[in-house]
Design a protein around this motif. Structure first.
Motif, PDB file in Angstrom:
ATOM      1  N   GLU A 528       0.832  -1.209   0.000  1.00  0.00           N
ATOM      2  CA  GLU A 528       0.000   0.000   0.000  1.00  0.00           C
ATOM      3  C   GLU A 528       0.863   1.253   0.000  1.00  0.00           C
ATOM      4  O   GLU A 528       0.529   2.248  -0.658  1.00  0.00           O
ATOM      5  CB  GLU A 528      -0.931  -0.016   1.215  1.00  0.00           C
ATOM      6  N   ALA A 532       0.903   4.095  -3.004  1.00  0.00           N
ATOM      7  CA  ALA A 532       0.720   5.527  -2.777  1.00  0.00           C
ATOM      8  C   ALA A 532       1.907   6.312  -3.328  1.00  0.00           C
ATOM      9  O   ALA A 532       1.731   7.382  -3.932  1.00  0.00           O
ATOM     10  CB  ALA A 532       0.554   5.809  -1.280  1.00  0.00           C
ATOM     11  N   PHE A 574      -2.496  10.452   0.277  1.00  0.00           N
ATOM     12  CA  PHE A 574      -3.026   9.432  -0.640  1.00  0.00           C
ATOM     13  C   PHE A 574      -3.198   8.111   0.099  1.00  0.00           C
ATOM     14  O   PHE A 574      -4.205   7.414  -0.075  1.00  0.00           O
ATOM     15  CB  PHE A 574      -2.063   9.277  -1.821  1.00  0.00           C
ATOM     16  N   ASN A 577      -6.316   7.795   2.329  1.00  0.00           N
ATOM     17  CA  ASN A 577      -7.570   7.548   1.607  1.00  0.00           C
ATOM     18  C   ASN A 577      -8.763   8.145   2.363  1.00  0.00           C
ATOM     19  O   ASN A 577      -9.713   7.437   2.735  1.00  0.00           O
ATOM     20  CB  ASN A 577      -7.777   6.044   1.402  1.00  0.00           C
ATOM     21  N   LEU A 605      -6.929  11.110  -6.649  1.00  0.00           N
ATOM     22  CA  LEU A 605      -7.167  11.128  -5.210  1.00  0.00           C
ATOM     23  C   LEU A 605      -8.504  11.788  -4.888  1.00  0.00           C
ATOM     24  O   LEU A 605      -9.205  11.396  -3.963  1.00  0.00           O
ATOM     25  CB  LEU A 605      -6.020  11.869  -4.503  1.00  0.00           C
ATOM     26  N   ARG A 609     -14.734  11.787  -3.802  1.00  0.00           N
ATOM     27  CA  ARG A 609     -14.686  12.338  -2.451  1.00  0.00           C
ATOM     28  C   ARG A 609     -14.744  13.863  -2.528  1.00  0.00           C
ATOM     29  O   ARG A 609     -14.346  14.461  -3.521  1.00  0.00           O
ATOM     30  CB  ARG A 609     -13.427  11.892  -1.702  1.00  0.00           C
TER      31      ARG A 609
END
Length: 679
Positions: A528, A532, A574, A577, A605, A609
């Motif tokens: 992960e 990123a 990033f 999240n 990103l 959202r």
């Protein structure tokens, strides 16, 4: 929130400088900004009692320390009396060897009086004599062994007492340091912003360390000294009440002398630690902006500011140490006068047969044991006052008003797949200074998934707007809701766990690049973290470093460029999240080519959202779903890029000014080339 994360942008600092509170207190260039902390009157008694009260959790250990100290002091106090008995054995043996053998002590004394040696007869009259015999070595050996045993046991008890006391003091100081660290996390942002960082750091580091040092060096010795005084006075009365009264004359004199010096030096110690904190603040600010000081050729001003503050610290420290240092020689002088008086009166009483030579020897030892702890207590006055002065400064931090606690009926919230990220400002009002309103009756609805850009001149309130969402400041009126829930009812931790933020001022800590990225989400896997880093183009420059992702950064991250620092902070966001994203000039430190790459990463990103983007470069926010134009804390325009240009208002003027020729007049807004939205 760590101060180093820099939640205030340049526009906020400028606005606050105009408003007055924290900013106005620190005028001049950065290296000359010295805020003066609020200072209350020194109050030794209450502060000392409050400091000692922090030992309360260690009552059992303290009680054991006192018992061991009492036992050790009593054994040490009995020692001189036992040695006095040894002196009497030696002297009586010496005299007995010179008396005719076979006679009784009474006959020997009478013979001395008959021969005109009555004073000698009075002198040896109180002794246990055995005419014709010398020193009883067996009895003398037993007495000396008893004295040795008493002193060894006393030393062992006092050593154990000191060992336990060290644990108590260090435990109390550790708790104090923990309380201060926890307090810093509960302090509101305005308090931290209003304090020079060096001054605040000095309070929580230098002053706490000084409190620990002062307690360690004085508390045990003070306890033993006071117990010694009490025990020795009791033993002195058992020897001679007259000599004891002579010795006690020094107590009121010592107390008066110590009190007078302490009263004068206490204020100087407060000044000493105050100036120490200010000097630390000046040094921290000067070296933080070291390159700017050199760039603008202000070394002389920086040196002069340091010289002035160093002179103030020297003056206060010199005065405090010199005045408190006069106690020791003065107490020694009183002790020597007392010794002379005891020796003269004691010698006369021995000559008259009212006291034995061993008693006088023991009393002289007691007089030394009596004056020595008084002298030690007096000499510790400077350490005590220095420690209490530091404790007062630490208590000022502990007593500072805290941020408004979470509501009693707080509504826990966690990020879920159903979280929408809708933000509503409902009649919101806010000001840093109640006398100078900033935001008044603001209403705004940000729909889930929207990208909202906030623009406006410096000091318009752009960063303030997002700081209110984060609850770094509390509203003066109205409310802000997240997905229909008033954020004032949400626990701060839960609220901020759903928000990611990338600031113009980057903050990296001492650790590896991998650790700095993983800071965004504890427990993230290496895969992960790598994802990123690749999405935000950190991966491009990391492989050129000797240790790759394990490259160590210092607290200033001086081994990578400013743009690379910012890419790492973007990767951190990033990785988190978040449901809600805030970008405050997030690409200000990257070059144009990297900016294009980061814009693509930010677009990914921001997908699905809600995002707030604060920007001065208007070319970077043309694809925003909604652009808010702020001026003097108010939203004066809102719409898309094309809509705002068509209105020929403030936004159009700002946009035209950015693309006009250097020094030339900005072209009319309607002649500015407008590019269509790209997303």
């Amino acid at each position: 929130m760590t101060r180093g994360e820099g939640v205030r942008s340049d526009e906020e600092r400028a606005a606050e400088a105009r408003r007055g509170p924290a900013g106005a207190r620190r005028g001049g260039p950065p290296h000359m900004q010295m805020g003066v902390p609020g200072e209350k009157a020194s109050n030794f008694g209450p502060s000392a009692r409050r400091l000692l009260a922090r030992l309360a959790p260690y009552r059992a250990q303290v009680a054991l320390v006192v018992l061991l100290s009492v036992a050790g002091v009593i054994l040490a106090a009995v020692g001189p009396r036992v040695l006095g008995r040894a002196t009497d054995l030696i002297f009586s043996g010496f005299i007995s060897a010179r008396l005719p053998a076979g006679t009784t002590p009474e006959a020997a004394l009478q013979g001395l009086r008959n021969s005109g040696q009555g004073r000698l007869a009075d002198l040896i009259g109180s002794m246990t004599l055995t005419p014709g015999q010398g020193i009883d070595m067996g009895a003398l050996g037993r007495v000396l062994l008893l004295a040795l045993g008493l002193y060894l046991l006393s030393a062992a008890l006092q050593w154990l007492s000191g060992y336990l006391l060290a644990g108590v003091v260090q435990g109390a100081v550790s708790r104090l340091r923990t309380d201060v660290a926890a307090k810093l996390n509960r302090l509101p942002l305005p308090y931290v912003d209003g304090q020079p960082r060096g001054e605040l750091l000095s309070r929580v580091t230098n002053d706490v360390d000084n409190v620990g040092t002062s307690l360690q060096q004085t508390l045990g010795q003070l306890l033993v000294s006071l117990l010694t005084v009490v025990a020795v006075i009791g033993m002195m009365f058992s020897v001679s009440w007259l000599l004891t009264l002579i010795a006690l004359v020094t107590i009121p004199l010592s107390m008066a002398l110590t009190g007078a010096v302490a009263k004068r030096s206490q204020g100087l110690f407060v000044r000493q630690w105050k100036h120490t904190g200010e000097l630390n603040g000046l040094i921290e600010e000067t070296f933080t902006g070291h390159s700017l000081v050199k760039l603008y050729g202000r070394q002389r001003e920086a040196d002069e500011a340091f010289r002035v503050k160093n002179e103030e610290l020297f003056s206060a420290a010199y005065g405090a140490q010199f005045i408190s240092g006069t106690i020791m020689p003065a107490m020694m002088f009183l002790g020597n006068l007392n010794y002379v008086a005891i020796a003269v009166v004691g010698g006369l009483r021995v000559a008259s047969g009212q006291l034995s030579l061993g008693d006088v020897q023991a009393f002289i030892q007691y007089s030394r044991q009596f004056t020595q702890p008084l002298t030690q207590v007096a000499s510790m006055a400077n350490l005590l006052q220095s420690g209490v002065a530091s404790a007062e400064r630490v208590f000022q931090v502990l007593d500072a008003p805290e941020q408004v606690p979470d509501a009693a009926q707080a509504v826990p919230t966690v990020s879920t797949p159903d979280a929408r990220g809708e933000i509503r400002f409902e009649d919101v009002s806010f000001s840093y200074d109640p006398a100078r309103p900033l935001i008044e009756h603001l209403n705004l609805v940000v729909h889930p998934g929207q990208t909202v850009a906030i623009v406006g001149p410096t000091g318009a309130g752009k960063t303030t707007l997002v700081n209110l969402i984060l609850r770094f400041y509390e509203l003066s009126g109205g409310r802000i809701t997240l997905d229909g829930v008033d954020i004032a009812r949400l626990p701060r931790h839960d609220l901020r766990s759903r928000i990611g933020m990338v600031l113009q001022d980057t903050w990296l800590f001492a650790g590896t690049i991998r650790d700095n990225i993983a800071y965004g989400r504890p427990g993230a896997t290496d895969a992960e973290i790598m994802a990123a880093a690749q999405a935000t183009y950190v991966d491009r420059f990391v492989h050129s470093l000797p240790a790759g992702y394990d490259t160590m950064l210092d607290d200033e991250a001086g081994n990578i460029s400013a743009g690379e620092k910012q890419l790492i902070t973007i990767a951190r966001a990033f990785l988190k999240n978040p449901d809600l994203l805030i970008l405050d000039e997030a690409t200000s430190s990257v070059d144009t080519r990297t900016e294009l790459l980061v814009q693509r990463a930010m677009a990914a990103l921001r997908s699905d959202r809600t995002s707030f983007v604060i920007a001065h470069r208007l070319s970077t926010i043309r694809d925003a779903d909604l652009i808010l134009v702020m001026q003097d804390g108010q939203i004066v325009e809102q719409g898309t890029h094309e809509e705002l240009l068509a209105r020929h208002g403030l936004y159009a003027g700002l946009y035209a000014a950015q693309f006009s020729g250097a020094g030339g007049e900005a072209p009319p807004a309607e002649r500015v080339p407008v590019q269509g939205r790209t997303g």
